[in-house]
Design a protein around this motif. Structure first.
Motif, PDB file in Angstrom:
ATOM      1  N   GLU A 143       6.124 -40.636 -11.564  1.00 38.34           N
ATOM      2  CA  GLU A 143       5.463 -39.407 -11.140  1.00 38.34           C
ATOM      3  C   GLU A 143       4.683 -38.775 -12.297  1.00 38.34           C
ATOM      4  O   GLU A 143       3.583 -38.257 -12.096  1.00 38.34           O
ATOM      5  CB  GLU A 143       6.499 -38.432 -10.583  1.00 38.34           C
ATOM      6  CG  GLU A 143       7.108 -38.917  -9.255  1.00 38.34           C
ATOM      7  CD  GLU A 143       8.313 -38.101  -8.816  1.00 38.34           C
ATOM      8  OE1 GLU A 143       8.859 -37.351  -9.677  1.00 38.34           O
ATOM      9  OE2 GLU A 143       8.701 -38.207  -7.640  1.00 38.34           O
ATOM     10  N   ARG A 144       5.232 -38.853 -13.528  1.00 47.00           N
ATOM     11  CA  ARG A 144       4.522 -38.315 -14.690  1.00 47.00           C
ATOM     12  C   ARG A 144       3.237 -39.098 -14.951  1.00 47.00           C
ATOM     13  O   ARG A 144       2.204 -38.523 -15.299  1.00 47.00           O
ATOM     14  CB  ARG A 144       5.417 -38.359 -15.930  1.00 47.00           C
ATOM     15  CG  ARG A 144       6.460 -37.262 -15.978  1.00 47.00           C
ATOM     16  CD  ARG A 144       7.055 -37.112 -17.371  1.00 47.00           C
ATOM     17  NE  ARG A 144       7.706 -38.348 -17.811  1.00 47.00           N
ATOM     18  CZ  ARG A 144       8.983 -38.631 -17.577  1.00 47.00           C
ATOM     19  NH1 ARG A 144       9.752 -37.779 -16.910  1.00 47.00           N
ATOM     20  NH2 ARG A 144       9.509 -39.758 -18.025  1.00 47.00           N
ATOM     21  N   TRP A 145       3.287 -40.430 -14.778  1.00 43.49           N
ATOM     22  CA  TRP A 145       2.097 -41.258 -15.007  1.00 43.49           C
ATOM     23  C   TRP A 145       0.981 -40.837 -14.058  1.00 43.49           C
ATOM     24  O   TRP A 145      -0.177 -40.730 -14.453  1.00 43.49           O
ATOM     25  CB  TRP A 145       2.451 -42.734 -14.808  1.00 43.49           C
ATOM     26  CG  TRP A 145       1.326 -43.679 -15.109  1.00 43.49           C
ATOM     27  CD1 TRP A 145       0.964 -44.167 -16.334  1.00 43.49           C
ATOM     28  CD2 TRP A 145       0.401 -44.240 -14.175  1.00 43.49           C
ATOM     29  NE1 TRP A 145      -0.123 -45.003 -16.223  1.00 43.49           N
ATOM     30  CE2 TRP A 145      -0.493 -45.073 -14.895  1.00 43.49           C
ATOM     31  CE3 TRP A 145       0.240 -44.142 -12.789  1.00 43.49           C
ATOM     32  CZ2 TRP A 145      -1.516 -45.787 -14.294  1.00 43.49           C
ATOM     33  CZ3 TRP A 145      -0.789 -44.847 -12.182  1.00 43.49           C
ATOM     34  CH2 TRP A 145      -1.655 -45.660 -12.929  1.00 43.49           C
ATOM     35  N   LEU A 146       1.323 -40.572 -12.809  1.00 42.43           N
ATOM     36  CA  LEU A 146       0.326 -40.126 -11.842  1.00 42.43           C
ATOM     37  C   LEU A 146      -0.197 -38.739 -12.195  1.00 42.43           C
ATOM     38  O   LEU A 146      -1.392 -38.456 -12.076  1.00 42.43           O
ATOM     39  CB  LEU A 146       0.927 -40.116 -10.434  1.00 42.43           C
ATOM     40  CG  LEU A 146       1.216 -41.486  -9.810  1.00 42.43           C
ATOM     41  CD1 LEU A 146       2.045 -41.325  -8.545  1.00 42.43           C
ATOM     42  CD2 LEU A 146      -0.083 -42.229  -9.492  1.00 42.43           C
ATOM     43  N   ASP A 147       0.700 -37.868 -12.645  1.00 43.06           N
ATOM     44  CA  ASP A 147       0.322 -36.482 -12.929  1.00 43.06           C
ATOM     45  C   ASP A 147      -0.548 -36.346 -14.175  1.00 43.06           C
ATOM     46  O   ASP A 147      -1.193 -35.308 -14.376  1.00 43.06           O
ATOM     47  CB  ASP A 147       1.571 -35.616 -13.087  1.00 43.06           C
ATOM     48  CG  ASP A 147       2.296 -35.411 -11.765  1.00 43.06           C
ATOM     49  OD1 ASP A 147       1.663 -35.626 -10.713  1.00 43.06           O
ATOM     50  OD2 ASP A 147       3.489 -35.058 -11.789  1.00 43.06           O
ATOM     51  N   GLU A 148      -0.556 -37.382 -15.035  1.00 41.01           N
ATOM     52  CA  GLU A 148      -1.384 -37.325 -16.242  1.00 41.01           C
ATOM     53  C   GLU A 148      -2.863 -37.256 -15.898  1.00 41.01           C
ATOM     54  O   GLU A 148      -3.673 -36.692 -16.656  1.00 41.01           O
ATOM     55  CB  GLU A 148      -1.127 -38.551 -17.129  1.00 41.01           C
ATOM     56  CG  GLU A 148       0.218 -38.503 -17.859  1.00 41.01           C
ATOM     57  CD  GLU A 148       0.498 -39.801 -18.612  1.00 41.01           C
ATOM     58  OE1 GLU A 148      -0.365 -40.709 -18.567  1.00 41.01           O
ATOM     59  OE2 GLU A 148       1.558 -39.910 -19.242  1.00 41.01           O
ATOM     60  N   LYS A 149      -3.248 -37.848 -14.778  1.00 46.52           N
ATOM     61  CA  LYS A 149      -4.642 -37.810 -14.314  1.00 46.52           C
ATOM     62  C   LYS A 149      -4.637 -37.479 -12.824  1.00 46.52           C
ATOM     63  O   LYS A 149      -4.885 -38.342 -11.979  1.00 46.52           O
ATOM     64  CB  LYS A 149      -5.339 -39.146 -14.535  1.00 46.52           C
ATOM     65  CG  LYS A 149      -5.526 -39.556 -15.977  1.00 46.52           C
ATOM     66  CD  LYS A 149      -6.287 -40.883 -16.039  1.00 46.52           C
ATOM     67  CE  LYS A 149      -6.514 -41.366 -17.446  1.00 46.52           C
ATOM     68  NZ  LYS A 149      -7.244 -42.674 -17.457  1.00 46.52           N
ATOM     69  N   PRO A 150      -4.339 -36.236 -12.480  1.00 49.52           N
ATOM     70  CA  PRO A 150      -4.260 -35.883 -11.057  1.00 49.52           C
ATOM     71  C   PRO A 150      -5.577 -36.163 -10.342  1.00 49.52           C
ATOM     72  O   PRO A 150      -6.652 -35.780 -10.803  1.00 49.52           O
ATOM     73  CB  PRO A 150      -3.951 -34.378 -11.090  1.00 49.52           C
ATOM     74  CG  PRO A 150      -4.358 -33.927 -12.459  1.00 49.52           C
ATOM     75  CD  PRO A 150      -4.131 -35.090 -13.367  1.00 49.52           C
ATOM     76  N   GLY A 151      -5.471 -36.872  -9.232  1.00 52.32           N
ATOM     77  CA  GLY A 151      -6.656 -37.224  -8.466  1.00 52.32           C
ATOM     78  C   GLY A 151      -7.276 -38.534  -8.896  1.00 52.32           C
ATOM     79  O   GLY A 151      -7.800 -39.285  -8.058  1.00 52.32           O
ATOM     80  N   ALA A 152      -7.237 -38.829 -10.192  1.00 53.50           N
ATOM     81  CA  ALA A 152      -7.820 -40.076 -10.686  1.00 53.50           C
ATOM     82  C   ALA A 152      -6.829 -41.217 -10.549  1.00 53.50           C
ATOM     83  O   ALA A 152      -7.192 -42.343 -10.215  1.00 53.50           O
ATOM     84  CB  ALA A 152      -8.250 -39.923 -12.143  1.00 53.50           C
ATOM     85  N   ARG A 153      -5.558 -40.930 -10.838  1.00 57.57           N
ATOM     86  CA  ARG A 153      -4.496 -41.902 -10.594  1.00 57.57           C
ATOM     87  C   ARG A 153      -3.863 -41.555  -9.252  1.00 57.57           C
ATOM     88  O   ARG A 153      -3.319 -40.459  -9.083  1.00 57.57           O
ATOM     89  CB  ARG A 153      -3.459 -41.863 -11.712  1.00 57.57           C
ATOM     90  CG  ARG A 153      -3.949 -42.454 -13.022  1.00 57.57           C
ATOM     91  CD  ARG A 153      -2.890 -42.346 -14.112  1.00 57.57           C
ATOM     92  NE  ARG A 153      -3.330 -43.001 -15.338  1.00 57.57           N
ATOM     93  CZ  ARG A 153      -2.699 -42.902 -16.508  1.00 57.57           C
ATOM     94  NH1 ARG A 153      -1.590 -42.172 -16.587  1.00 57.57           N
ATOM     95  NH2 ARG A 153      -3.158 -43.531 -17.575  1.00 57.57           N
ATOM     96  N   ARG A 154      -3.921 -42.479  -8.318  1.00 53.59           N
ATOM     97  CA  ARG A 154      -3.510 -42.120  -6.961  1.00 53.59           C
ATOM     98  C   ARG A 154      -3.114 -43.364  -6.173  1.00 53.59           C
ATOM     99  O   ARG A 154      -3.556 -44.483  -6.475  1.00 53.59           O
ATOM    100  CB  ARG A 154      -4.639 -41.397  -6.240  1.00 53.59           C
ATOM    101  CG  ARG A 154      -5.894 -42.259  -6.080  1.00 53.59           C
ATOM    102  CD  ARG A 154      -7.127 -41.415  -5.833  1.00 53.59           C
ATOM    103  NE  ARG A 154      -8.313 -42.228  -5.559  1.00 53.59           N
ATOM    104  CZ  ARG A 154      -9.058 -42.804  -6.489  1.00 53.59           C
ATOM    105  NH1 ARG A 154      -8.734 -42.665  -7.768  1.00 53.59           N
ATOM    106  NH2 ARG A 154     -10.121 -43.520  -6.162  1.00 53.59           N
ATOM    107  N   LEU A 155      -2.295 -43.137  -5.165  1.00 55.33           N
ATOM    108  CA  LEU A 155      -1.913 -44.184  -4.216  1.00 55.33           C
ATOM    109  C   LEU A 155      -2.609 -43.881  -2.894  1.00 55.33           C
ATOM    110  O   LEU A 155      -2.507 -42.770  -2.376  1.00 55.33           O
ATOM    111  CB  LEU A 155      -0.396 -44.206  -4.011  1.00 55.33           C
ATOM    112  CG  LEU A 155       0.114 -45.293  -3.063  1.00 55.33           C
ATOM    113  CD1 LEU A 155       0.194 -46.627  -3.791  1.00 55.33           C
ATOM    114  CD2 LEU A 155       1.491 -44.926  -2.510  1.00 55.33           C
ATOM    115  N   THR A 156      -3.308 -44.869  -2.366  1.00 57.56           N
ATOM    116  CA  THR A 156      -3.994 -44.689  -1.090  1.00 57.56           C
ATOM    117  C   THR A 156      -3.573 -45.794  -0.139  1.00 57.56           C
ATOM    118  O   THR A 156      -3.182 -46.882  -0.552  1.00 57.56           O
ATOM    119  CB  THR A 156      -5.526 -44.728  -1.263  1.00 57.56           C
ATOM    120  OG1 THR A 156      -5.913 -46.001  -1.821  1.00 57.56           O
ATOM    121  CG2 THR A 156      -6.000 -43.612  -2.173  1.00 57.56           C
ATOM    122  N   VAL A 157      -3.668 -45.523   1.160  1.00 55.17           N
ATOM    123  CA  VAL A 157      -3.395 -46.522   2.176  1.00 55.17           C
ATOM    124  C   VAL A 157      -4.718 -46.885   2.842  1.00 55.17           C
ATOM    125  O   VAL A 157      -5.562 -46.013   3.080  1.00 55.17           O
ATOM    126  CB  VAL A 157      -2.373 -46.007   3.218  1.00 55.17           C
ATOM    127  CG1 VAL A 157      -2.916 -44.803   3.979  1.00 55.17           C
ATOM    128  CG2 VAL A 157      -1.951 -47.129   4.160  1.00 55.17           C
TER     129      VAL A 157
END
Length: 395
Positions: free
Chosen positions: A190-204
């Motif tokens: 979760e921290r890895w994703l939060d380091e670049k909010p919006g840029a690091r993301r999971l999409t379906v």
């Protein structure tokens, strides 16, 4: 299901007739088809792309013009191990949870009458091999009893272990149920994703084009990893790639594909390929770009897919076949699939029975006399050889 006196039974033995069953097959409910490997999409695509020369022996039961039960079997006319009827799809695609297809209230009737009709056809087979049936399915005992009463020998052994996780209603509950080490990994993801909010993301994937693009990335990541280790990889055969391209497109269009992509900026760094069957998500394959390995994209992907599955309303995530050590920390239980073999009293049937017994005896001997390290290598080698022999219908 109506009584047998009201049923009409049909053996479907050619591809053209099988393809006519699509609408009837698709009308089965989720309680009848609980795994992607029994959907018409999967079986018909397998038939066309990977097994165009197999002989079909699909037994169907009809109530008027309504298909109420089916047993999708086939045989490879080129194999030299006797006339062996197996489930459609068994082989390189590694299906799980195969069974007779019927609504729960009609399964017992289907089992009894399908067993009788298989016995009526015994002049045409030497071995019936029902592989990857859930051990807790009533099919196992019903077929064993029916064939034993007919004087035929059967054998039943575990052929796959499938870990699963029952999902709670929130991601927070799921994390709280995990061990301390896994909770720490979840927080790290979760921290890895939060380091670049919006840029690091999971999409379906929300379109066929997006799903196919993700599938292409998955193939690329998977092949790079395994070819780098000197192995061919699951997608070495172009027919397998075509199969999955068609399945991805069909399942996305029908609404039961769950293809997740993990991105860092515009780069795809990991892909998770899954199917939603009823309330269960079946995790077929995941892989990531090893250039990003130090960021643990596989772990972040797993956390994201679990959370997304919970938000999607799923109540179980099925990791399918495999006992990789990481699964134990993320799962809450496991299901066993078994291989039920029925041996006809023919020369080839008896030879198959003797060969199976010899293999089991070798495993028992290895466990009894070999040191632990060597023992496991020998047993795995035997299992690989037996598994390779089961894939003849895909060649």
């Amino acid at each position: 299901m109506p009584t047998a006196s009201n049923l009409r039974f049909e053996w479907v033995t050619d591809t053209a007739r099988f393809m006519q069953l699509r609408d009837d097959w698709d009308a089965f409910g989720a309680s009848a088809i609980h795994t992607v490997f029994l959907t018409f999409d999967w079986l018909s695509t397998w038939l066309e792309e990977l097994a165009p020369l197999v002989e079909l022996h699909v037994l169907t039961a009809w109530d008027g013009d309504r298909l109420v039960a089916a047993l999708p079997l086939c045989a490879d006319p080129a194999q030299d191990r006797g006339r062996r009827w197996t489930f459609m799809g068994v082989g390189t695609l590694t299906p799980n949870h195969l069974d007779i297809i019927a609504e729960p209230d009609g399964l017992d009737t289907a089992l009894a009458h399908f067993a009788a009709r298989l016995l009526e056809e015994r002049a045409n087979w030497d071995v019936l091999e029902f592989d990857k049936i859930p051990a807790d399915s009533s099919t196992v005992d019903a077929l064993q009893n029916a064939f034993a009463e007919a004087g035929l020998t059967t054998s039943c052994s575990v052929s796959a272990v499938c870990p699963y996780c029952d999902l709670p209603s929130t991601a927070e509950e799921y994390a709280a149920q995990r061990k301390k080490r896994i909770r720490k990994q979840i927080r790290g993801a979760e921290r890895w994703l939060d380091e670049k909010p919006g840029a690091r993301r999971l999409t379906v994937a929300d379109s066929v084009d997006a799903a196919l693009a993700a599938e292409a990335a998955l193939v690329r990541f998977h092949q790079a990893r395994w070819e780098g280790k000197g192995y061919p990889g699951a997608f070495a055969d172009p027919r397998v790639i075509r199969f999955h391209e068609r399945m991805v497109a069909a399942a996305q269009s029908a609404g039961y594909l769950r293809m997740y992509t993990l991105r860092d900026e515009d780069e795809v760094v990991a892909v998770s390929y899954n199917y939603r069957m009823g309330a269960t998500v079946q995790g077929y394959l995941s892989s990531f770009d090893y250039r990003y390995a130090e960021d643990s994209p596989g772990l972040t992907l797993r956390v994201g897919v679990m959370n997304a599955s919970i938000l999607d309303g799923a109540t179980r995530f099925d990791f399918l076949e495999g006992t990789e050590s990481y699964k134990a920390s993320w799962c809450s239980g496991q299901r066993e699939n078994v291989r039920l073999s029925v041996f006809n009293r023919t020369l080839a049937g008896r030879a198959a029975q003797v060969k199976l017994a010899a293999g089991e005896a070798t495993v028992h001997l290895a466990r009894a006399v070999l040191p632990e390290g060597l023992r496991e290598r020998v047993i795995k080698a035997i299992a690989r050889k037996q598994a390779a022999e089961q894939t003849d219908t895909d060649d």
